[in-house]
Write an enzyme that holds these catalytic residues in place. Sequence first.
Site, short mmCIF file in Angstrom:
data_model
loop_
_atom_site.label_atom_id
_atom_site.label_comp_id
_atom_site.label_asym_id
_atom_site.label_seq_id
_atom_site.Cartn_x
_atom_site.Cartn_y
_atom_site.Cartn_z
N GLU B 220 0.83 -1.21 0.00
CA GLU B 220 0.00 0.00 0.00
C GLU B 220 0.86 1.26 0.00
OE1 GLU B 220 -2.70 -0.78 3.28
OE2 GLU B 220 -4.02 -1.94 1.99
N ASP B 299 -8.56 -8.99 3.97
CA ASP B 299 -8.13 -7.97 4.92
C ASP B 299 -9.12 -7.86 6.06
OD1 ASP B 299 -6.77 -5.86 6.10
OD2 ASP B 299 -7.68 -4.34 4.83
N GLU B 327 -12.40 -2.72 12.28
CA GLU B 327 -12.43 -1.95 11.04
C GLU B 327 -13.60 -2.35 10.14
OE1 GLU B 327 -8.78 -2.11 8.83
OE2 GLU B 327 -9.63 -1.06 7.10
#
Lengths: 605, 605
Positions: B220, B299, B327
Site C-alpha cells: 500500500e 483484509d 475496522e
Amino acid sequence: MGYSEYDMWLQGGEGLPPEPCFAAGPSLPPEGFRLTQDAEGFRIESADEAGRMYGSYALQACLKLGKQPDGSVSAPAVPERILNHWDNLTGEVERGYSGKSLFFKDGELYYDPGRIKDYARLLSSAGINRVCLNNVNVTPLSARLITDKLPDLAELAAIFRPFHIKLIIAVDFGSPVLLGGLPTADPLDDRVIGWWAQAADRVYEAIPDLAGFLVKADSEFRDGPAAMGRTQADGANVLARAVKPHGGKIWWRCFVYNCEQDWRDTKTDRPKAAYDHFFPLDGSFDANVTLQIKHGPSDFQVREPNSPLLGAMKHTAQAMELQITQEYTGQQIDLYALAVQWEEILSAAVSGTRTMRSLIGEEIGAMAAVANTGNDANWTGHTLAQANLYAFGRLAWDPSLTAKEILSDWIGLTFGTEPALREPLLGMMLSSRGTYEKYTTPLGLCWMVNVHHHYGPSPEGYEFSKWGTYHRADHKAVGVDRTANGTGYIQQYHPFLQALYEDADRCPEELLLYFHRLSYDFKLKSGKTLLQHIYDTHFEGVEDVTDFMKTWESLKPLLPESAYAPVAVRLARQLENAKEWRDVINTYFFRKTGIPDSKGRHIYR
Amino acid sequence: MGYSEYDMWLQGGEGLPPEPCFAAGPSLPPEGFRLTQDAEGFRIESADEAGRMYGSYALQACLKLGKQPDGSVSAPAVPERILNHWDNLTGEVERGYSGKSLFFKDGELYYDPGRIKDYARLLSSAGINRVCLNNVNVTPLSARLITDKLPDLAELAAIFRPFHIKLIIAVDFGSPVLLGGLPTADPLDDRVIGWWAQAADRVYEAIPDLAGFLVKADSEFRDGPAAMGRTQADGANVLARAVKPHGGKIWWRCFVYNCEQDWRDTKTDRPKAAYDHFFPLDGSFDANVTLQIKHGPSDFQVREPNSPLLGAMKHTAQAMELQITQEYTGQQIDLYALAVQWEEILSAAVSGTRTMRSLIGEEIGAMAAVANTGNDANWTGHTLAQANLYAFGRLAWDPSLTAKEILSDWIGLTFGTEPALREPLLGMMLSSRGTYEKYTTPLGLCWMVNVHHHYGPSPEGYEFSKWGTYHRADHKAVGVDRTANGTGYIQQYHPFLQALYEDADRCPEELLLYFHRLSYDFKLKSGKTLLQHIYDTHFEGVEDVTDFMKTWESLKPLLPESAYAPVAVRLARQLENAKEWRDVINTYFFRKTGIPDSKGRHIYR
C-alpha cells in the site's frame, strides 16, 4: 494611469501601439468604453477610470487579434462579475487543481505581492471586478479574516484596488458565537445584531471599499438561521443591515438542501431544494442581499437543466453561480472548455419567449464563479483551462458572446492568430465539453463519480449515500422520475418548460435521464435504444480523446514547448480516464442488463 | 512483587484473598505457572518472575469467578503474544474507534503515566507480552522513534517493563534515506547495512530489552525491497542482522499485494498475493525474522477462508495476525464478539488431519493482533468490545479455549457471575458475530463497504477501484470464480482443502461466494436459492439486533448504569446500521435481478 499598466491577457503585449488618446465620455455607462480609431490614432472614451482601464485592455486585444475598433460602446451586462476562491488559510484549495493558494499558507496570509498584482491584472483584463479570496466553507481560522487577520487582508485589498477589483469576504454565520463569544448566532437577537454591526464597522474601517460578505449558511453542516428557527431572509438581513451603512452587500448562497437524506426516502428530491427554500421568501430579503444561485439544481454536474429558481423571484436580487474549477468536469486533467456549457446554459429557454441570457442584467444582476486558479506557474494547472477563467469574465461582461468567439479570442491572444494553429485548437476546445459528456455520463445522468474526490467513475458510489444523489438504476430502467407522477420537480419550472420536460418524447434528449426514469429499450430520436446510445457515446468519447491527442501533436511545431509538453501529458492522462469511464459505465450497464453492444465492441464482463 | 501489583481484568479485585505462597517451579515452562490450594492457602509455582505474575492474575480470576485452582500447569502456547497499535504521533489512531492515542499527541510522546501503568496491567492480565505502540504505516514523524524520539520511548518502555511487556517499534523501510540521508535504502548496499546496524545499536542502548522491529514494506505505497529489485527476504534480513547482536527480532508483514490493480484484469487475484510473494522464499529468511500473516487472504473481512500461507512454510517463522479493532466488523458501534470468529479460524482444517489450532506453537510461533484501545475512559469505545482485547490475550495463551469459555470468563470478571446476567449476555455476545454477518455480507461476499471508512454498505463502492476488491455481480450471478477454472486461488491450499473448496456443492456454505461465482438461483443445502438466502439473512440480522436491544434492556437492573447506558446507545445505532445494510443489500440485489422476496417482505425499489 497609462494603458501599459493594464497588461494584456496572459502577460502578452509585445509590440505595443502608440499611446492612445483618453477622452471623457460622460454619457457612457459605468465601466463602459468606446474604442475608436481615426487618423490621429486610437481613442478610448469612458465615463470613469474603470472604463478607461477596460478600454485599454480592449485596445490591446484588438491590436493583438488584428481587429479594428468598431466604435461601439462596450459596457458590462452586470455591475458585479465575481470570482469566488475556495482557498483555506492552511493553503489548501478546496476543489483546487492548480497547486496551493495564491493568498494563504499555514494559517496566515502569505503571498508574493508581484504575483498578486499580475493576478489582479489578469482578472481585470477579463472583466472580473469582485473577488472573494477565502472559501465559502469558512474554517475557524479563516473566520478570523474579519478580526485579527483583517489588517493583513487590507494589504491584499490594496493590491487589487488599482485594477478596480473589490474584495468580498466569506464569513461564517456562526461568527457571533465563534469569534464574539455570544451564546447564540440567532439573527433576531439584539446582541447578535450589535455584534455584526460592530464587525462590519471594523471591517470597513480597514477596507472601506469592501464589496461585502459572502455566506454559505444552513448548507452541508454549516451554521445558519434555520437551526435557530429563523428564515433565510432573517439570516441574510441581519448581515445586510450591518454592512448597509458602508455601502456593502451580502451574497447569500442558495445551496441549501438536506445532505442527510435517506436514500429510501423517494419523496425528497434534492433538485427541488433551492426553489423550495427560497422562492417563498421572494420579497423578504433586503435590497442589498443578493441570492447566489448555482446554475443548475444539482451541483455543477456535466449536464443539468437550469435552476428553476433563477429568474423566478421578481423582488429579490439574484446572482448566477458557475464553477470554473473543474470539480466534476475533469479536474484540469481532462480538457473541458466550459464556455460551451455556459453558452448552452445562457441559450436555454426559461419560458416560451425568454432565454436565460435575457435574464442577465435583469432578474440576474450579478455573475459569480468559483475560481480555477492556484499557485501553479500557469495559474490553472492545465494551460488550456486558462480559457475557462477568461471565458467567465467575458461572458459576465457580455453574455451574448458565443463560445466560439470567446475561445477564438483566447487562442488568438494566447498563442497568436495563425489559422493553422487557431482553427484546429478551436475545434478541439469547442468539442471538448461534448466529448467529456460522452465518455462520462450522457443524457443527464449525474453523480456517477468517485466519492469525495469526484474524479473518475463509480456508478453507485453515491447511490446509497446521504447526499440526495440517486439514479436508482435497476435491470430494466434508470433515472429518477421528476414529472408530476414522480417527485414533481418539473413543476417548479415555467409552464412552457413544464410541458417540454414532462413529456419524454419532447424533452431535450441530453436531459432525458435528469427528468425521467426510462427503460433501457427507450427509443431515442436517432432510432437507437437508450442503452445503445450509452454504449455508443462511451466508445465515441474515447475516440474523440484520441483525436485530441493527434490534433495536439500536429500542432507541436506551432506551439511553445512550455505549452505543448504539459498539455500532451494531460491529454494522455485524459485518455486513460476516458477509457476507465467507458469501460466502467459500459460494464455497469451490461452487468445490469445483459444486453450486448449491437456493434459487438468489447465490453468487460 | 506481591500479587496486588497485578490488578485483575478491568480494575476489579475487591475482596482480595490472603497473600498466596510463591514457590519456585524450575521445571515449569517459561512464563508458566501451577496454581494449587491446600490447607495453608494458595500456592503459585513458577520458574520465572513472569510466571509468578501470570499465576497471580489467574488466582484472582479463579477467586472472582468462583473456580477452584485445578493444579494443572498453565503455560502459553506461543512465547510472543503481540499487540500492534496503529497509533500515529499526531495522536490519531488509524482505524481507531476508542478516542485518540494513549501514547502520542501533536507529534510528541504524550501520556498519563498512571494510565499507561493501568494499561500495561490490563494487557498483561490477559497474557499479552509484546506491544508495538506506533502504526505500521510509519509516518516521517513516527519514523523518528528510532532517532530523536528514542529517549522518550525508553521512558514509556520502563512503564511496561514491570509487567513483562517488551516493546516493538514499527520502522519505515526507507529510514536509511528518510532519516539517514543515504541515497538508497537498498538492503544489499553496504551503507544501508551499516546504517541499520548503527540504528539498532542506538535503539538497544536506550531500550535493551526491545523485542524488535515491525515492518510493513512494499505494501500500500510503502517503501520496500521490491522497488529496489530485491526480495522480501533481502529486505527482512538486513534488519534481522542489525538487531541480532541484541537478541532482537523482525516482524515482517505479508500484506503485500498489487493495490493499483485494474479491475479489468481478471487474472490478478488479490487473495493469491501473500502466498505468491512469500511461499517461494521459504527458508531464505534469517531465523530471527517472523513473517506476520493476516489470518485471511483479504483484509480482516467478516468472512474469509484462512490464509493458505499460514503453515505452508516449513522453514520460516510465522505469526498469525488478527484484528481486534473492528475496522470491517462494526467499528465498536456494532456488537461483534471476535472470539467467535477466532475460534472458527482456529478450528478450521488446514489439511485432512490438522486444524489451524494445531499449528499454533508449531509452524505458527507467535500471535499478533491490531489493538482496539484508545484514550476513551473505557479503553475500547464500546464497553463490550473490551472482551475482544481480553479474548485475544486468552487465545494467544491457550488456543484451545472456546469463545464460550472466554466470554463467560470475561463477563464474570467484568460484571460478576450472577447467572441471570451472565447467561443472557453470553448468549447475545456469542451470537453477535453471526448476526453481523447476516445483515452485512453473508456467504463470503467481501468489500461491500463504504470506501475509505469501511462502516456501512456500499455494494459497488470498491467494485471498480484499484484495490483488487471485486465481486463482479451482474443480473445473473455474483462472486469471483477462484477454482482451477477461474483464478486458481484455491490451488494454493492443501489438496484436502482444494477438493473441499473446488466443489460448490461441498464447499462450506459460509464461504461459497468467496470461492465461487454462482447464479442467484443456486440451491443451498436449505433448499433456498442463494438470492433468497441473502434476503432472509438480512431480514433476520435486523431482528437479531432488536433482540439484543431487548436482552440488554432486560439486564438493566443487573448492570451498573455506567455500563448500561452507553451500550444501549450503541445498540440503537447498531440497529440503524443493520437496517441500512439490510435495505441497501436487498435493494441492490433486487434491482440487479428483479426477483422479489419469496416471503413478500418490503424491499425498496
